[in-house]
Design a protein around this motif. Structure first.
Motif, PDB file in Angstrom:
ATOM      1  N   GLY A  18       0.821  -1.221   0.000  1.00 63.37           N
ATOM      2  CA  GLY A  18       0.000   0.000   0.000  1.00 63.37           C
ATOM      3  C   GLY A  18       0.844   1.256   0.000  1.00 63.37           C
ATOM      4  N   ARG A  19       0.464   2.215   0.847  1.00 61.62           N
ATOM      5  CA  ARG A  19       1.149   3.519   0.875  1.00 61.62           C
ATOM      6  C   ARG A  19       1.964   3.679   2.146  1.00 61.62           C
ATOM      7  NH1 ARG A  19      -1.171   7.850  -2.162  1.00 61.62           N
ATOM      8  NH2 ARG A  19      -0.091   9.129  -0.663  1.00 61.62           N
ATOM      9  N   LEU A  20       3.202   4.086   1.998  1.00 62.68           N
ATOM     10  CA  LEU A  20       4.045   4.386   3.160  1.00 62.68           C
ATOM     11  C   LEU A  20       4.367   5.877   3.116  1.00 62.68           C
ATOM     12  CD1 LEU A  20       5.749   3.630   5.599  1.00 62.68           C
ATOM     13  CD2 LEU A  20       7.478   2.705   4.064  1.00 62.68           C
ATOM     14  N   ASP A  21       3.732   6.635   4.008  1.00 57.85           N
ATOM     15  CA  ASP A  21       3.908   8.092   4.005  1.00 57.85           C
ATOM     16  C   ASP A  21       3.846   8.641   5.421  1.00 57.85           C
ATOM     17  OD1 ASP A  21       1.218   8.108   4.693  1.00 57.85           O
ATOM     18  OD2 ASP A  21       0.542   8.487   2.647  1.00 57.85           O
ATOM     19  N   SER A  22       3.708   9.961   5.545  1.00 59.67           N
ATOM     20  CA  SER A  22       3.769  10.572   6.878  1.00 59.67           C
ATOM     21  C   SER A  22       2.623  10.128   7.793  1.00 59.67           C
ATOM     22  CB  SER A  22       3.793  12.096   6.760  1.00 59.67           C
ATOM     23  OG  SER A  22       2.748  12.528   5.919  1.00 59.67           O
ATOM     24  N   ASN A  24       1.651   7.008   8.286  1.00 59.84           N
ATOM     25  CA  ASN A  24       1.903   5.720   8.952  1.00 59.84           C
ATOM     26  C   ASN A  24       3.384   5.413   9.176  1.00 59.84           C
ATOM     27  OD1 ASN A  24       2.689   4.987   6.299  1.00 59.84           O
ATOM     28  ND2 ASN A  24       0.572   4.432   5.829  1.00 59.84           N
ATOM     29  N   ALA A  25       4.257   6.376   8.840  1.00 61.19           N
ATOM     30  CA  ALA A  25       5.693   6.114   8.945  1.00 61.19           C
ATOM     31  C   ALA A  25       6.112   5.748  10.379  1.00 61.19           C
ATOM     32  CB  ALA A  25       6.483   7.331   8.452  1.00 61.19           C
ATOM     33  N   ALA A  26       5.517   6.412  11.357  1.00 68.20           N
ATOM     34  CA  ALA A  26       5.914   6.169  12.749  1.00 68.20           C
ATOM     35  C   ALA A  26       5.621   4.730  13.174  1.00 68.20           C
ATOM     36  CB  ALA A  26       5.199   7.149  13.676  1.00 68.20           C
ATOM     37  N   SER A  55       9.151  10.789   1.351  1.00 71.58           N
ATOM     38  CA  SER A  55      10.406  10.919   2.093  1.00 71.58           C
ATOM     39  C   SER A  55      10.249  10.463   3.538  1.00 71.58           C
ATOM     40  CB  SER A  55      10.896  12.371   2.047  1.00 71.58           C
ATOM     41  OG  SER A  55       9.976  13.223   2.689  1.00 71.58           O
ATOM     42  N   ALA A  56       9.025  10.595   4.079  1.00 73.85           N
ATOM     43  CA  ALA A  56       8.775  10.152   5.454  1.00 73.85           C
ATOM     44  C   ALA A  56       8.977   8.640   5.582  1.00 73.85           C
ATOM     45  CB  ALA A  56       7.356  10.525   5.883  1.00 73.85           C
ATOM     46  N   GLY A  57       8.638   7.909   4.515  1.00 77.93           N
ATOM     47  CA  GLY A  57       8.840   6.463   4.520  1.00 77.93           C
ATOM     48  C   GLY A  57      10.287   6.099   4.269  1.00 77.93           C
ATOM     49  N   LEU A  58      10.899   6.812   3.365  1.00 76.82           N
ATOM     50  CA  LEU A  58      12.270   6.490   2.971  1.00 76.82           C
ATOM     51  C   LEU A  58      13.268   6.652   4.117  1.00 76.82           C
ATOM     52  CD1 LEU A  58      12.889   5.584   0.116  1.00 76.82           C
ATOM     53  CD2 LEU A  58      14.079   7.728  -0.215  1.00 76.82           C
ATOM     54  N   ARG A  59      13.030   7.669   4.948  1.00 75.70           N
ATOM     55  CA  ARG A  59      13.965   7.904   6.048  1.00 75.70           C
ATOM     56  C   ARG A  59      14.011   6.717   7.021  1.00 75.70           C
ATOM     57  NH1 ARG A  59      11.535   9.051  10.552  1.00 75.70           N
ATOM     58  NH2 ARG A  59      13.261  10.054  11.617  1.00 75.70           N
TER      59      ARG A  59
END
Lengths: 112, 148
Positions: A18-22, A24-26, A55-59
């Motif tokens: 799915g989506r990995l973003d700000s 759900n990154a935490a 970028s929130a997921g990539l970090r």
């Protein structure tokens, strides 16, 4: 966002979908770091079903790679779609992380 | 009309609404998966940035977005009434050539945006930050297109 863990031999497999973003990154970061804290040192992150990453997921991947490196562990990522691979390249991540085409080469990479 | 206009009250929960609107817009205009990905990424990074840092002390935070599709490009105008901030000149560059151990975590969002866009322009217009952008939606794209 979906996250599935499996352990086989001495490798932990994390499958993200799915989506990995700000949003759900935490949650994803905590789940991955928990596995490392439990003492697992060989981790494969499979992105076959990941549709989107910011970028929130990539970090998270950089953070996980650093933690694993501190305890002589190994991380590899595999099955990146073309736009996700492009994002890795833009970030310079393909040069500092082990990015593999498929699960077999990812396995070989973490067993080094 | 190949145009989408969205007005968001500026808070984190509205990002989900932005995504839903973009997906519907992409489906309606038969945008490729890759085109939708790029559009999503550029707007996600800029809007998340604005929401996270830009609205301290602003009474009625607002974000307005207008997208026009034309010959393989998305022409985007993004306006917010947050603190004056030019992401293209004030955001720090990531240290791309640093080895893993010393690589700073973060600072990638604006770098993605700059790399994806062919044209971008910022101006302050009264109480508003106004960013206009040209995003090529075609396949491929050159990760080295933007040089530091």
């Amino acid at each position: 966002m979906g996250m599935q863990f499996e352990q086989l031999d001495e490798i932990v497999y994390a499958r993200l979908s799915g989506r990995l973003d700000s949003n759900n990154a935490a949650v994803v970061e905590q789940a991955l770091l928990a596995r490392i804290q439990e003492g697992h040192s060989r981790l494969i992150i499979d992105l076959k079903d990941l549709e989107y990453i910011s970028s929130a997921g990539l970090r998270i991947f950089l953070l996980v790679a650093k933690k694993l490196r501190q305890q002589q562990g190994q991380l590899s990522l595999c099955n990146l779609s073309r736009p996700i691979k492009q994002v890795f390249e833009i970030s310079g991540f393909t040069a500092i992380l082990k990015v593999c085409d498929d699960i077999d080469s990812a396995r070989a990479a973490v067993m080094q | 009309m190949t145009q989408l206009t969205i007005r968001l009250p500026a808070n984190g929960t509205e990002i989900a609404r932005l995504q839903a609107s973009l997906e519907a817009f992409a489906a309606e205009h038969s945008l490729s998966q890759e085109g939708l990905f790029k559009l999503n990424l550029v707007l996600d990074e800029l809007v998340t940035n604005a929401i996270s840092y830009g609205f301290n002390g602003i009474a009625r935070p607002q974000i307005h977005l207008q997208i026009t599709l034309d010959q393989g490009y998305a022409h985007v105008c993004l306006r917010d009434n947050g603190q004056p901030f030019n992401p293209f000149s004030e955001a720090p560059e990531p240290d791309l050539d640093t080895p893993l151990e010393q690589r700073r975590i973060g600072g990638l969002g604006i770098h993605f945006v700059r790399s994806m866009l062919e044209t971008f322009h910022y101006q302050r217009d009264g109480d508003w930050n106004v960013i206009t952008m040209g995003l090529p939606l075609g396949p491929g794209g050159d990760p080295t297109h933007y040089t530091r």
